[in-house]
Design a protein around this motif. Structure first.
Motif, PDB file in Angstrom:
ATOM      1  N   CYS A  54       7.293 -93.040-112.248  1.00 37.08           N
ATOM      2  CA  CYS A  54       6.186 -93.758-112.900  1.00 37.08           C
ATOM      3  C   CYS A  54       5.604 -94.797-111.946  1.00 37.08           C
ATOM      4  N   LEU A  55       6.486 -95.466-111.231  1.00 36.27           N
ATOM      5  CA  LEU A  55       6.038 -96.542-110.335  1.00 36.27           C
ATOM      6  C   LEU A  55       5.334 -95.996-109.102  1.00 36.27           C
ATOM      7  N   THR A  94      -1.556 -96.695-115.089  1.00 35.86           N
ATOM      8  CA  THR A  94      -1.828 -95.448-115.812  1.00 35.86           C
ATOM      9  C   THR A  94      -3.323 -95.123-115.784  1.00 35.86           C
ATOM     10  N   LYS A  95      -4.131 -96.103-115.397  1.00 32.79           N
ATOM     11  CA  LYS A  95      -5.589 -95.921-115.422  1.00 32.79           C
ATOM     12  C   LYS A  95      -6.178 -95.681-114.030  1.00 32.79           C
ATOM     13  N   GLN A 117      -6.924 -94.491-105.879  1.00 31.34           N
ATOM     14  CA  GLN A 117      -6.253 -95.783-106.088  1.00 31.34           C
ATOM     15  C   GLN A 117      -4.734 -95.619-106.058  1.00 31.34           C
ATOM     16  N   ILE A 118      -4.248 -94.471-106.542  1.00 31.83           N
ATOM     17  CA  ILE A 118      -2.797 -94.219-106.501  1.00 31.83           C
ATOM     18  C   ILE A 118      -2.341 -94.097-105.050  1.00 31.83           C
ATOM     19  N   GLN A 119      -3.162 -93.444-104.230  1.00 32.21           N
ATOM     20  CA  GLN A 119      -2.800 -93.327-102.804  1.00 32.21           C
ATOM     21  C   GLN A 119      -2.716 -94.704-102.159  1.00 32.21           C
ATOM     22  N   LYS A 120      -3.623 -95.578-102.562  1.00 34.14           N
ATOM     23  CA  LYS A 120      -3.633 -96.949-102.012  1.00 34.14           C
ATOM     24  C   LYS A 120      -2.369 -97.702-102.464  1.00 34.14           C
ATOM     25  N   LYS A 140       1.798 -99.531-100.594  1.00 32.27           N
ATOM     26  CA  LYS A 140       2.517-100.799-100.788  1.00 32.27           C
ATOM     27  C   LYS A 140       3.952-100.589-101.261  1.00 32.27           C
ATOM     28  N   ILE A 141       4.320 -99.310-101.426  1.00 33.56           N
ATOM     29  CA  ILE A 141       5.638 -99.007-101.987  1.00 33.56           C
ATOM     30  C   ILE A 141       6.428 -98.126-101.026  1.00 33.56           C
ATOM     31  N   GLY A 142       7.677 -98.492-100.785  1.00 34.73           N
ATOM     32  CA  GLY A 142       8.553 -97.673 -99.948  1.00 34.73           C
ATOM     33  C   GLY A 142       9.465 -96.837-100.834  1.00 34.73           C
ATOM     34  N   ILE A 143       9.789 -95.633-100.368  1.00 33.82           N
ATOM     35  CA  ILE A 143      10.660 -94.768-101.174  1.00 33.82           C
ATOM     36  C   ILE A 143      11.849 -94.301-100.351  1.00 33.82           C
TER      37      ILE A 143
END
Ligand SMILES: Nc1ncnc2c1ncn2[C@@H]1O[C@H](COP(=O)(O)OP(=O)(O)OP(=O)(O)O)[C@@H](O)[C@H]1O
Ligand SMILES: [Mg+2]
Length: 217
Positions: free
Chosen positions: A46-47, A66-67, A72-75, A79-82
């Motif tokens: 989800c994150l 969710t919107k 925007q999700i790619q952007k 900012k998030i590491g996995i």
């Protein structure tokens, strides 16, 4: 920083998580625990914008993810590491090249790439491994490389799905210590685990998921 507000996420027709709520502060370290199928990976997905959120509001730094559009999700993903259980390193590339890959994807200049990759290697304490190849490393070392690759983008949050699943107890504790250090630097850490000995006596947040397999009716 993160607020899951009554989130239902589905893999139609299966339910991943149902009516799930959780708040996470900046720099907090959160362990997701619970039986297989309880929804730990789904919470992480989800994150990362990798599962269909059917109901609820999921805010990250004030915006409802969710919107968001795909762009925007790619952007957001920048900012998030996995970090995954199986490291997902490229065996044909050196440790340095594996770690710098996210910067190359973002088309940073070669001097920026060199500088930031070396910084990240130093932050994780694996600068001596830079020229090696992943299959020349122990499992614990490979996982540290994968954490370093997550860190290189200066993420606000790192998501780790069973990062110690393939590691012995000592290497597992080492990985948790690295995450603790990163959380002290202000990076939010959300980590799923089956390893209860790792979270015994922890001062960090434990979220217990119970849902089990459910199907939309
Ligand atoms: N790709 C998928 N397609 C269909 N259903 C899925 C998919 N991924 C997960 N699910 C379902 O969603 C629910 C939550 O799964 P999830 O993978 O989040 O659990 P988990 O807690 O991470 O389990 P594990 O400890 O085994 O990794 C389960 O009922 C599962 O069957
Ligand atoms: Mg899982």
């Amino acid at each position: 920083m993160v607020h899951f507000n009554k989130i239902t996420a589905t893999y139609f027709p299966n339910i991943g998580i149902d009516d799930f709520s959780l708040r996470i502060n900046k720099g907090e370290m959160v362990f997701l625990v619970g039986p297989s199928g309880a929804g730990k990976s789904t919470v992480l997905k989800c994150l990362y914008g990798d599962v269909n959120i059917q109901k609820g509001v999921l805010s990250l730094e004030g915006s409802d993810i969710t919107k968001l559009s795909i762009k925007q999700i790619q952007k957001l993903r920048r900012k998030i590491g996995i970090v995954f259980q199986d490291y997902r390193l490229i065996n044909e590339r050196t440790v340095f090249d594996n770690i710098s890959l996210p910067l190359r994807i973002e088309k940073k200049s070669s001097s920026q790439i060199k500088l930031r990759t070396n910084e990240a290697l130093y932050e994780i304490g694996i600068e001596h491994l830079a020229k090696r190849f992943p299959n020349e490393l122990s499992s614990g070392e490979q996982q540290r490389v994968s954490i370093c690759r997550a860190l290189v983008k200066k993420p606000v949050m790192i998501l780790a799905d069973e990062p110690t699943g393939n590691l012995d107890p000592e290497a597992s504790i080492e990985i948790v210590k690295i995450f603790e250090r990163l959380s002290e630097l202000g990076i939010t850490i959300v980590m799923s685990t089956h390893n209860h000995s790792l979270i015994q006596n922890t001062k960090h947040t434990i979220v217990n998921l119970h849902l089990g397999t459910r199907v939309l009716s």
